[in-house]
Write an enzyme that holds these catalytic residues in place. Structure first.
Site, PDB file in Angstrom:
ATOM      1  N   ASP A 199       0.663  -1.191  -0.070  1.00  0.00           N
ATOM      2  CA  ASP A 199      -0.030   0.083   0.125  1.00  0.00           C
ATOM      3  C   ASP A 199       0.873   1.227  -0.056  1.00  0.00           C
ATOM      4  O   ASP A 199       1.899   1.313   0.747  1.00  0.00           O
ATOM      5  CB  ASP A 199      -0.730   0.088   1.241  1.00  0.00           C
ATOM      6  CG  ASP A 199      -1.837   1.059   1.176  1.00  0.00           C
ATOM      7  OD1 ASP A 199      -2.829   0.825   0.494  1.00  0.00           O
ATOM      8  OD2 ASP A 199      -2.025   1.917   2.060  1.00  0.00           O
ATOM      9  N   GLU A 239       1.670  -0.419  -4.951  1.00  0.00           N
ATOM     10  CA  GLU A 239       0.474   0.551  -5.343  1.00  0.00           C
ATOM     11  C   GLU A 239       1.262   1.773  -5.582  1.00  0.00           C
ATOM     12  O   GLU A 239       1.820   2.807  -4.579  1.00  0.00           O
ATOM     13  CB  GLU A 239      -0.567   0.686  -4.328  1.00  0.00           C
ATOM     14  CG  GLU A 239      -1.518   1.719  -4.831  1.00  0.00           C
ATOM     15  CD  GLU A 239      -2.239   2.283  -3.501  1.00  0.00           C
ATOM     16  OE1 GLU A 239      -3.416   2.666  -3.532  1.00  0.00           O
ATOM     17  OE2 GLU A 239      -1.668   2.583  -2.377  1.00  0.00           O
TER      18      GLU A 239
HETATM   19  C1  BGC Z   1      -5.953   2.408  -0.518  1.00  0.00           C
HETATM   20  C2  BGC Z   1      -7.150   3.467   0.165  1.00  0.00           C
HETATM   21  C3  BGC Z   1      -6.756   3.382   1.524  1.00  0.00           C
HETATM   22  C4  BGC Z   1      -5.402   4.247   1.615  1.00  0.00           C
HETATM   23  C5  BGC Z   1      -4.730   4.194   3.054  1.00  0.00           C
HETATM   24  C6  BGC Z   1      -4.708   3.122  -0.535  1.00  0.00           C
HETATM   25  O1  BGC Z   1      -3.735   2.962  -1.286  1.00  0.00           O
HETATM   26  O2  BGC Z   1      -6.365   1.821  -1.578  1.00  0.00           O
HETATM   27  O3  BGC Z   1      -8.257   2.412   0.207  1.00  0.00           O
HETATM   28  O4  BGC Z   1      -7.535   4.543   1.947  1.00  0.00           O
HETATM   29  O5  BGC Z   1      -4.375   3.390   0.927  1.00  0.00           O
HETATM   30  O6  BGC Z   1      -4.264   3.188   3.490  1.00  0.00           O
END
Ligand code: BGC
Length: 542
Positions: A199, A239
């Site tokens: 993430d 991500e």
């Molecule tokens: C996720 C979101 C989340 C954020 C904070 C993002 O990359 O896709 O859904 O709110 O990270 O963790």
């Protein structure tokens, strides 16, 4: 040597909370995911990405983790996870889990100790300032947070949080933080996961660099090496919402020393610009701008995910154009970035166009990902705040609560979509499983066919100019000189007859997959026809 599995993977994204509830408490659970793995296998996916199921106050859909090493009781327990892993293994499905370590929840014991005692060893796990004057990062959720700094009243210092104030940022330049993250990764790898969807990567990496203890590569390499130590086929899927050139520095090389896969956020935005304009140009432009993937790495492409559609890298005029086409009402837009809508409603419920969008997805270089519910054309719920609109429970059947849960309707994690053209009585898995030509039937056909086309994941790509701006066509060839595959998509709502390059169909061709039964191209045939929003995946014959 055979290319690694992820070069041609098809990923299915599952939000555990809203997928399938087996104990009747209104929350989806890991046992529910396990009970539906046959469905995932039937769809043709060979990899599942499970959104966070760790212990959480659940103020950010589980991305606010208060214990990385346990399952939130609403989702089950570690035994359920182990059973899920065993069954996935039997079915040949690899499982990726979320690694959400850019921040913790403010309920995490590390943060609790850090605020309760400013001299605690956990204080330095987080980022503090006496005055909140560093404005180098801005809040990700404008309107919900005014600043990335919040006062900790007890100490008089401010802590940083690029997301919500209840998600304090971890300090990745602190070796102790890194050690804890390694322990988390090792724990889940030992339980059999094939890797992690990581993430919010750029923020993490930036913070690691800020500490001045090494370059971007250094930190990513450590994470990657750790995965590889545990399993040779392990992956990190990042991500990374980046400017095109920046993708290069996050990928690993042949030694597997960086991220093996990255979500192609850049291309995602141009897919929607192409769909809105009915023109191939934006997609081709984005592909030209993006660096080629190094050997043994891959982009992951998708249409919609669990967040708003982020159009932040388009120009203002381009973004306005996409929003005008796909989000007619202002309430459908979020954070100044784009529509908070699911795929099918965004495309006006026009099934031909939804299929076309999938065909475009499958035609692009990279590994495709499908988010649960989009394969049946689920709708969104605009009565729910912000991103919750796209997070309704899965619609399995026309039975009570869409077959998602046996709980009373007011106990469901989120209401099921019951009204309108996307209501569960009309749109559900059971119905579509029994209808030839349903969206589910078409999407699973595409996924299965696409997985067999290793030329797309591993081969060479050439964009073909077939003389019409609305026709997006790629010719893929096997690096070993084997079969070629021609992927043709008509982005426009009108029939297209296009000329193919001389000699391409000299031996004729067969449709491997198409929106309709077209006349078979005869040997030497120079032109072919596509329906409005039609698509044809052709294998030229020799
Ligand atoms: C996720 C979101 C989340 C954020 C904070 C993002 O990359 O896709 O859904 O709110 O990270 O963790």
């Amino acid at each position: 040597m055979r290319p690694p599995w992820w070069r041609n993977a098809c990923i299915y994204a599952i939000d555990v909370a809203t997928f399938c509830d087996t104990n009747g408490d209104g929350w989806g659970d890991l046992a529910g995911v396990r009970s539906r793995l046959d469905y995932v296998a039937g769809l043709g996916a060979n990899c599942v990405w499970l959104l966070p199921f760790y212990r959480t106050p659940y103020r950010d859909n589980g991305y606010d983790v208060s214990d990385y090493l346990s399952v939130d009781p609403r989702f089950g327990d570690l035994a359920d996870f182990a059973e899920l892993m065993a069954e996935a293994d039997d079915l040949g499905i690899r499982v990726l889990v979320d690694l959400v370590v850019q921040h913790t929840s403010d309920r995490h014991p590390w943060f609790r100790q850090a605020v309760e005692d400013a001299r605690s060893p956990y204080r330095d796990f987080y980022i503090w300032a006496d005055t909140p004057d560093d404005t180098s990062v801005s809040p990700i959720f404008p309107g919900e947070e005014d600043s990335v700094w919040t006062l900790d009243e007890r100490s008089g210092q401010y802590y940083r949080h690029v997301f919500y104030h209840h998600e304090p940022d971890l300090d990745h330049s602190n070796p102790k933080v890194r050690r804890e993250i390694e322990r988390v990764m090792e724990f889940w790898l030992r339980l059999g996961v094939a890797g992690f969807r990581v993430d919010a990567v750029p923020y993490m990496v930036e913070q690691a660099e800020n500490g001045g203890d090494g370059s971007t590569d250094h930190y990513i390499n450590d994470l990657s090496r750790l995965v590889r130590r545990h399993r040779s086929d392990g992956v990190l899927l990042a991500e990374t919402d980046l400017a095109p050139k920046e993708y290069a520095s996050y990928f690993g090389g042949p030694d597997g020393d960086g991220f093996h896969m990255q979500f192609n956020f850049y291309l995602n935005q141009y897919i929607f610009l192409s769909l809105a304009r009915q023109s191939r140009e934006p997609i081709l432009r984005a592909l030209d701008e993006l660096p080629e993937v190094p050997i043994d790495t891959q982009y992951v492409n998708w249409l919609r995910n669990h967040d708003e559609l982020d159009l932040g890298r388009l120009t203002d005029a381009e973004r306005a154009e996409v929003n005008r086409a796909f989000a007619p009402d202002r309430s459908m837009l979020l954070y100044g970035r784009g529509p908070r809508r699911r795929l099918a409603p965004l495309l006006d419920g026009d099934e031909r166009r939804v299929q076309l969008a999938y065909s475009v997805l499958m035609s692009l270089p990279g590994a495709p990902m499908v988010r649960y519910g989009d394969e049946i054309g689920m709708g969104d719920d605009m009565s729910l705040p912000d991103r919750l609109s796209v997070r309704a429970p899965m619609q399995w059947s026309p039975e009570r609560n869409a077959g998602f849960s046996g709980a009373a309707a007011d106990r469901l994690v989120r209401p099921v979509i019951s009204d309108g053209p996307f209501g569960f009585e009309r749109v559900n898995v059971l119905r579509q499983q029994t209808e030839t030509g349903s969206l589910l039937d078409r999407v699973s056909g595409m996924v299965r066919t696409r997985r067999g086309l290793r030329q797309i994941g591993n081969g060479r790509r050439r964009a073909l100019d077939l003389g019409r701006d609305s026709v997006l066509a790629f010719l893929y060839s096997d690096p070993g000189g084997g079969e070629q595959i021609l992927m043709i998509n008509n982005l426009a709502d009108e029939e297209a007859v296009v000329s193919l390059p001389d000699g391409l169909l000299r031996g004729g061709g067969v449709d491997l997959f198409a929106d309709a039964a077209y006349e078979k191209p005869a040997p030497g045939r120079a032109s072919i026809r596509l329906n409005p929003y039609g698509y044809r995946w052709l294998r030229p014959l020799i």
